[in-house]
Design an enzyme around this catalytic site. Structure first.
Site, PDB file in Angstrom:
ATOM      1  N   GLN A  75       1.881  -6.264  -3.449  1.00 45.98           N
ATOM      2  CA  GLN A  75       2.125  -6.313  -2.010  1.00 45.98           C
ATOM      3  C   GLN A  75       3.425  -5.566  -1.650  1.00 45.98           C
ATOM      4  O   GLN A  75       3.848  -4.683  -2.373  1.00 45.98           O
ATOM      5  CB  GLN A  75       2.138  -7.760  -1.496  1.00 45.98           C
ATOM      6  CG  GLN A  75       0.789  -8.436  -1.498  1.00 45.98           C
ATOM      7  CD  GLN A  75       0.489  -9.165  -2.779  1.00 45.98           C
ATOM      8  OE1 GLN A  75       1.339  -9.708  -3.440  1.00 45.98           O
ATOM      9  NE2 GLN A  75      -0.769  -9.187  -3.158  1.00 45.98           N
TER      10      GLN A  75
ATOM     11  N   LYS B 137       2.510   2.090  -5.192  1.00 43.87           N
ATOM     12  CA  LYS B 137       3.221   1.568  -6.357  1.00 43.87           C
ATOM     13  C   LYS B 137       2.482   1.859  -7.655  1.00 43.87           C
ATOM     14  O   LYS B 137       3.099   2.142  -8.678  1.00 43.87           O
ATOM     15  CB  LYS B 137       3.425   0.052  -6.211  1.00 43.87           C
ATOM     16  CG  LYS B 137       4.306  -0.346  -5.052  1.00 43.87           C
ATOM     17  CD  LYS B 137       4.462  -1.860  -4.953  1.00 43.87           C
ATOM     18  CE  LYS B 137       3.194  -2.582  -4.572  1.00 43.87           C
ATOM     19  NZ  LYS B 137       2.695  -2.237  -3.216  1.00 43.87           N
TER      20      LYS B 137
ATOM     21  N   ASP C 192       0.823  -1.218   0.000  1.00 47.44           N
ATOM     22  CA  ASP C 192       0.000   0.000   0.000  1.00 47.44           C
ATOM     23  C   ASP C 192       0.855   1.266   0.000  1.00 47.44           C
ATOM     24  O   ASP C 192       0.427   2.316   0.476  1.00 47.44           O
ATOM     25  CB  ASP C 192      -0.956   0.032   1.210  1.00 47.44           C
ATOM     26  CG  ASP C 192      -1.741  -1.256   1.367  1.00 47.44           C
ATOM     27  OD1 ASP C 192      -2.384  -1.654   0.386  1.00 47.44           O
ATOM     28  OD2 ASP C 192      -1.685  -1.865   2.448  1.00 47.44           O
TER      29      ASP C 192
ATOM     30  N   GLY D 190      -3.994  -4.393  -4.666  1.00 49.31           N
ATOM     31  CA  GLY D 190      -4.781  -3.274  -5.174  1.00 49.31           C
ATOM     32  C   GLY D 190      -3.901  -2.104  -5.554  1.00 49.31           C
ATOM     33  O   GLY D 190      -3.077  -1.652  -4.761  1.00 49.31           O
ATOM     34  N   HIS D 191      -4.024  -1.641  -6.782  1.00 48.76           N
ATOM     35  CA  HIS D 191      -3.268  -0.483  -7.237  1.00 48.76           C
ATOM     36  C   HIS D 191      -4.241   0.600  -7.702  1.00 48.76           C
ATOM     37  O   HIS D 191      -5.107   0.351  -8.540  1.00 48.76           O
ATOM     38  CB  HIS D 191      -2.324  -0.874  -8.388  1.00 48.76           C
ATOM     39  CG  HIS D 191      -1.234  -1.807  -7.959  1.00 48.76           C
ATOM     40  ND1 HIS D 191      -0.454  -2.493  -8.862  1.00 48.76           N
ATOM     41  CD2 HIS D 191      -0.792  -2.162  -6.739  1.00 48.76           C
ATOM     42  CE1 HIS D 191       0.424  -3.228  -8.201  1.00 48.76           C
ATOM     43  NE2 HIS D 191       0.228  -3.037  -6.912  1.00 48.76           N
TER      44      HIS D 191
END
Length: 429
Positions: free
Chosen positions: A225, A17, A14, A41-42
């Site tokens: 991650q 990225k 988180d 999640g991005h």
């Protein structure tokens, strides 16, 4: 001559990225996801418009770029197709850009069922997985019983390959976890449908990427991650099921280590963690709540609240060791605008002794007491600043201190969620 640049989350994930990959993709010809699955999640914010991805490489918003899902990824075809439809609804036709390794392990419905059943059985000792079947899919891969994209493409042999895998999963679901099983015919029908859609995108990813490297293209490798969720080097067992550190790039993509030119660590200006596990600098006070509120600290995939704490330089020193960072990107510096003072953890006290690095054992990490260095805050908005000399003196001092403690140059500073809200001091390509 092209360059290969790796982007790694340097903490517990988180770190931002997605934004950085999107920014760097402007000069890339290919972007590669090399591990993880749709548990990552991005979030991309471009000209004020937000796009949330969990499987598609974050370079997808650039139409000239090949977006490769590498061999180290565990693939939920359901999620990929759903995400591609979401992008299409936004005017982005992802199909011509997305390339999928034939070696990707497949996530089945039974993997998801096993994941959730296992977490439920653990009760208060649950790891805090996303419940998306990632761990069980990696288990099957390591046990050499899993299905891969290549199997999906052979309709004649797929039924016989699926049967023993599902028999095994259903036996565990029924007799050990005492829960519902997964219907074989329904799962087979879904896989056969996915095969038709995925077939045009499937390829020998290692060959494709090495051809790009030899052709002098710029290739960007995108981690999912963060470093300390690495199955080998993270705070085990509170980790993910893949290698999230820079070492996973080569195995997860098929590109050899000598091709890598830059390794960029993405590090938040404070520290966050989702789910269970040790977190030495975690704040349970008003400051922690302030960071969570200002940083919008909720998971992209799960919407779970992130735990927040001060910047942990001792943790980051270990991250530098594990990843050989050539450069760092400091994100969310603007979140600290409201803090009267800011703190940096420079080491720990453990059993009465001072240590400079986090221990290997998670229980010992949990017992560590942070040793803080305090600095004055800047208490003025830096949102959207794009030049280093426009930062307040105290903000620059904070950046400089982190850089000095870690011994790695901070070449990018993010001052807001949008692609444009960034200070770039060195072009990595």
């Amino acid at each position: 001559m092209g360059k290969c640049v790796v982007v790694i989350g340097a903490q517990w994930g988180d770190e931002g990225k997605g934004k950085v990959v999107d920014l760097l993709t402007e000069k890339a010809h290919a972007v590669v996801r090399f591990q993880g699955g749709h548990n990552a999640g991005h979030t991309l914010v471009i000209n004020g418009k937000t796009t949330k991805l969990s499987l598609t490489p974050s370079g997808i918003m650039h139409p000239h770029v090949a977006c490769v899902i590498g061999t180290g990824v565990v693939l939920s075809a359901d999620k990929l197709l759903e995400e591609m439809q979401m992008l299409k609804d936004q005017g982005v036709d992802a199909a011509p850009q997305v390339k999928i390794s034939q070696g990707c392990a497949l996530i089945l419905k039974s993997h998801i069922a096993l994941d959730n059943a296992r977490e439920k059985a653990r009760g208060n000792d649950a790891i805090g997985t996303t419940g998306r079947g990632i761990g069980p899919a990696y288990e099957d891969k390591i046990s050499r019983r899993g299905l891969r994209v290549a199997d999906l493409l052979d309709a004649a042999t797929l039924p016989d390959k699926l049967a023993p895998v599902l028999d095994y999963h259903n036996f565990v679901l029924q007799h050990y976890f005492k829960t519902e099983t997964v219907d074989y015919n329904a799962q087979l029908d879904v896989l056969l449908h996915h095969a038709e859609v995925i077939k045009p995108m499937a390829l020998d990813a290692a060959a494709f990427l090495n051809e790009r490297v030899q052709a002098g293209d710029n290739v960007l490798f995108e981690g999912a991650q963060g470093c300390f969720l690495d199955v080998d080097h993270g705070t085990y067992p509170f980790v993910t099921s893949s290698n999230t550190t820079a070492g996973g790039v080569c195995t997860g993509s098929g590109v050899g280590p000598r091709a890598i030119d830059e390794i960029l660590g993405i590090v938040k200006a404070y520290t966050t963690r989702v789910g269970a596990g040790p977190f030495p600098t975690e704040l349970h006070d008003e400051t922690g709540a302030l960071l969570a509120k200002r940083g919008h600290e909720f998971g992209t995939v799960t919407a779970r609240a992130r735990r927040c704490g001060w910047f942990d330089a001792a943790l980051m020193k270990r991250s530098v060791q594990l990843n050989s960072f050539t450069s760092l990107c400091l994100t969310k510096l603007d979140v600290l605008d409201a803090c009267e003072t800011v703190k940096i953890c420079t080491g720990y006290k453990l059993n009465g002794k001072q240590i400079d690095l986090p221990p290997v054992d998670a229980a010992q990490v949990a017992a560590c007491e942070p040793i803080y260095e305090e600095m004055p805050g800047w208490q003025t908005s830096i949102l959207g600043v794009t030049e280093l000399d426009k930062l307040p003196a105290n903000a620059r001092a904070y950046v400089d201190r982190i850089q000095a403690l870690l011994g790695v140059p901070i070449d990018i500073i993010s001052t807001g969620p949008d692609r444009a809200e960034t200070i770039v001091l060195r072009d990595l390509f």
